[in-house]
Design a protein around this motif. Structure first.
Motif, mmCIF file in Angstrom:
data_model
loop_
_atom_site.group_PDB
_atom_site.id
_atom_site.type_symbol
_atom_site.label_atom_id
_atom_site.label_comp_id
_atom_site.label_asym_id
_atom_site.label_seq_id
_atom_site.Cartn_x
_atom_site.Cartn_y
_atom_site.Cartn_z
ATOM 1 N N UNK A 1 0.804 -1.215 0.000
ATOM 2 C CA UNK A 1 0.000 0.000 0.000
ATOM 3 C C UNK A 1 0.842 1.272 0.000
ATOM 4 N N UNK A 2 2.160 1.131 0.162
ATOM 5 C CA UNK A 2 3.038 2.297 0.219
ATOM 6 C C UNK A 2 3.488 2.716 -1.175
ATOM 7 N N UNK A 3 3.740 4.023 -1.326
ATOM 8 C CA UNK A 3 4.107 4.579 -2.627
ATOM 9 C C UNK A 3 5.580 4.344 -2.982
ATOM 10 N N UNK B 1 -8.780 1.007 5.138
ATOM 11 C CA UNK B 1 -10.076 0.530 4.672
ATOM 12 C C UNK B 1 -9.983 0.429 3.153
ATOM 13 N N UNK B 2 -10.048 -0.782 2.630
ATOM 14 C CA UNK B 2 -9.779 -1.007 1.211
ATOM 15 C C UNK B 2 -10.926 -1.739 0.525
ATOM 16 N N UNK B 3 -11.196 -1.327 -0.699
ATOM 17 C CA UNK B 3 -12.068 -2.100 -1.577
ATOM 18 C C UNK B 3 -11.169 -3.011 -2.398
ATOM 19 N N UNK B 4 -11.398 -4.323 -2.302
ATOM 20 C CA UNK B 4 -10.508 -5.279 -2.948
ATOM 21 C C UNK B 4 -11.290 -6.208 -3.868
ATOM 22 N N UNK B 5 -10.580 -6.796 -4.835
ATOM 23 C CA UNK B 5 -11.173 -7.748 -5.769
ATOM 24 C C UNK B 5 -10.063 -8.668 -6.253
ATOM 25 N N UNK B 6 -10.442 -9.717 -7.004
ATOM 26 C CA UNK B 6 -9.429 -10.565 -7.620
ATOM 27 C C UNK B 6 -8.778 -9.803 -8.770
ATOM 28 N N UNK B 7 -7.459 -9.911 -8.941
ATOM 29 C CA UNK B 7 -6.767 -9.060 -9.910
ATOM 30 C C UNK B 7 -6.882 -9.491 -11.368
ATOM 31 N N UNK B 8 -6.910 -10.793 -11.660
ATOM 32 C CA UNK B 8 -6.860 -11.222 -13.056
ATOM 33 C C UNK B 8 -7.323 -12.663 -13.195
ATOM 34 N N UNK B 9 -7.342 -13.148 -14.420
ATOM 35 C CA UNK B 9 -7.842 -14.496 -14.693
ATOM 36 C C UNK B 9 -6.969 -15.563 -14.053
ATOM 37 N N UNK B 10 -5.660 -15.342 -14.068
ATOM 38 C CA UNK B 10 -4.747 -16.310 -13.466
ATOM 39 C C UNK B 10 -5.100 -16.550 -12.009
ATOM 40 N N UNK C 1 -0.204 -11.587 -0.112
ATOM 41 C CA UNK C 1 0.241 -12.810 -0.788
ATOM 42 C C UNK C 1 -0.043 -12.774 -2.286
ATOM 43 N N UNK C 2 -0.780 -11.752 -2.757
ATOM 44 C CA UNK C 2 -1.000 -11.613 -4.186
ATOM 45 C C UNK C 2 -2.323 -12.152 -4.690
ATOM 46 N N UNK C 3 -3.244 -12.524 -3.784
ATOM 47 C CA UNK C 3 -4.539 -13.049 -4.201
ATOM 48 C C UNK C 3 -5.587 -11.954 -4.403
ATOM 49 N N UNK C 4 -5.296 -10.747 -3.965
ATOM 50 C CA UNK C 4 -6.245 -9.645 -4.074
ATOM 51 C C UNK C 4 -5.552 -8.407 -4.626
ATOM 52 N N UNK C 5 -6.345 -7.526 -5.205
ATOM 53 C CA UNK C 5 -5.832 -6.225 -5.613
ATOM 54 C C UNK C 5 -6.639 -5.144 -4.905
ATOM 55 N N UNK C 6 -6.010 -4.020 -4.656
ATOM 56 C CA UNK C 6 -6.675 -2.879 -4.021
ATOM 57 C C UNK C 6 -7.229 -1.973 -5.110
ATOM 58 N N UNK C 7 -8.511 -1.662 -5.016
ATOM 59 C CA UNK C 7 -9.141 -0.768 -5.986
ATOM 60 C C UNK C 7 -9.215 0.654 -5.447
ATOM 61 N N UNK C 8 -9.577 0.789 -4.166
ATOM 62 C CA UNK C 8 -9.602 2.100 -3.505
ATOM 63 C C UNK C 8 -9.135 1.924 -2.071
ATOM 64 N N UNK C 9 -8.480 2.959 -1.542
ATOM 65 C CA UNK C 9 -7.932 2.883 -0.185
ATOM 66 C C UNK C 9 -8.270 4.141 0.597
ATOM 67 N N UNK C 10 -8.668 3.942 1.845
ATOM 68 C CA UNK C 10 -8.857 5.048 2.786
ATOM 69 C C UNK C 10 -8.144 4.687 4.077
ATOM 70 N N UNK C 11 -7.543 5.691 4.716
ATOM 71 C CA UNK C 11 -6.858 5.460 5.983
ATOM 72 C C UNK C 11 -7.862 5.586 7.114
ATOM 73 N N UNK C 12 -8.010 4.538 7.922
ATOM 74 C CA UNK C 12 -8.990 4.511 9.002
ATOM 75 C C UNK C 12 -8.396 5.088 10.283
ATOM 76 N N UNK C 13 -9.279 5.557 11.175
ATOM 77 C CA UNK C 13 -8.838 6.132 12.449
ATOM 78 C C UNK C 13 -8.086 5.119 13.302
ATOM 79 N N UNK C 14 -8.376 3.847 13.121
ATOM 80 C CA UNK C 14 -7.736 2.800 13.922
ATOM 81 C C UNK C 14 -6.277 2.585 13.538
ATOM 82 N N UNK C 15 -5.841 3.205 12.431
ATOM 83 C CA UNK C 15 -4.485 3.004 11.948
ATOM 84 C C UNK C 15 -4.408 1.981 10.836
#
Length: 364
Positions: free
Chosen positions: A44-46, A186-195, A169-183
């Motif tokens: 998640x880091x730039x 909060x991410x919207x995730x999905x499967x990245x590709x057909x593989x 581990x590479x099973x998910x991709x992040x579509x949108x990210x928000x930083x939560x108060x808990x530290x």
């Protein structure tokens, strides 16, 4: 391991810079460990995000080198979809293997490691986690909290951390990210590709359905597809009697998850949807054919605590009638599906009754 890291990295006077890579951070990093004050960069880091795989520009350059620039879209379908920070990243091992395999796509990543940790976690997964994982396989996205500092002992004691582990581990991709108060993130995730969809099906979904023999799954799918009502009912009955605890069979949700799991293995031929809107209501399970020549399949489920055989049969007919009354096949007709198999399935404990009919506009 502490002594190794301390002697090799922290106290090594011949080393000016050390680099560790993996999917989980070093556990218990503190001033009391043999290796401390590490600089951690997660998915998640730039910083450095473009260095953990191939960028689109690099993949195009590779494809051009091999005279396969026209295959770029296929490469994207199979191996793109990852996001490290703000960088779009391709899996480098899979891309290299693709060109080594004469540009024939395969889930090359599947054979490169073990997923025993995932299997351990899934043995403790509750119904909510199971349902979320199934949604991912159907192409949906889910909203999760991601803890990038998760370590192995926490994973085993907290099954909900499976999402954080699947991400790193590479099973998910992040579509949108928000930083939560808990530290956490909060991410919207999905499967990245057909593989990953193929790997996910084999490595994860089969672990969720660990109590269902693979031969039974295939036989039930075949009976559904061929409208073999007698065999379908016998197979479901046998499955319930031999593989399911009476304590599991409480409420329609259990049976819904069971049938959805049986259908999910057909995702190579169908888009599988659960609890979707169509016509004048919400169907239970819809199998939308990927090829119009295949039949669509609609399944409506009912459950009763203590229904007699005659009552259970009537309940199956009621479920079947609901498919017609609510016009659940509306979406399929709009998509040009010419043949629809409709099933009403009623459960009570370890007993099952199945009713069916079909619709077809193909008179050839």
């Amino acid at each position: 391991m502490r002594n190794l890291f301390s002697g090799g990295l922290k106290d090594n006077k011949h080393l000016s810079f050390g680099f560790l890579t993996g999917i989980l951070r070093v556990a218990k990093e503190s001033i009391f460990s043999g290796l401390n004050n590490l600089k951690i960069n997660s998915v998640l880091d730039m910083k450095y995000s473009e260095y953990f795989g191939f960028t689109p520009e690099e993949v195009r350059e590779i494809a051009n080198h091999y005279g396969a620039l026209d295959r770029y879209e296929e490469i994207c379908t199979w191996y793109d979809g990852y996001r490290f920070g703000n960088s779009e990243i391709f899996n480098p091992w899979s891309v290299i293997s693709y060109f080594s395999n004469q540009c024939q796509p395969r889930p090359f990543w599947q054979a490169t490691g073990s997923n025993e940790i995932i299997g351990e976690i899934l043995t403790q997964a509750d119904e909510e986690i199971t349902e979320q994982l199934r949604k991912l396989l159907q192409g949906e996205s889910i909203l999760i909290y991601v803890d990038t500092d998760v370590i192995y002992p926490q994973i085993k004691s907290n099954p909900s951390s499976i999402y954080s582990f699947l991400l790193v581990a590479g099973y998910l991709k992040v579509m949108e990210t928000q930083f939560a108060d808990s530290g956490d993130f909060l991410c919207e995730v999905a499967l990245p590709n057909r593989k990953i969809t193929i790997v996910y099906n084999k490595e994860i979904l089969q672990k969720l359905d660990r109590y269902i023999p693979q031969s039974t799954v295939i036989s039930i799918q075949k009976a559904l597809y061929t409208q073999d009502l007698k065999k379908l009912q016998l197979l479901l009955q046998t499955l319930l009697q031999q593989s399911v605890s009476v304590y599991d069979t409480y409420g329609e949700n259990f049976y819904h998850g069971l049938v959805l799991g049986l259908c999910a293995m057909m995702d190579n031929r169908y888009w599988i949807h659960s609890n979707g809107e169509s016509g004048e209501g919400r169907y239970d399970i819809q199998l939308m054919p990927r090829l119009k020549r295949d039949p669509g399949i609609l399944i409506e489920l009912k459950a009763s605590r203590k229904a007699l055989k005659g009552e259970l049969k009537a309940l199956a007919e009621k479920a079947l009638n609901q498919v017609d009354e609510k016009k659940y096949d509306t979406e399929m007709k709009k998509q040009g599906v010419t043949s629809v198999f409709k099933y009403g399935v009623a459960f009570s404990g370890k007993n099952v009754e199945v009713a069916m009919n079909s619709f077809s506009t193909d008179h050839s």
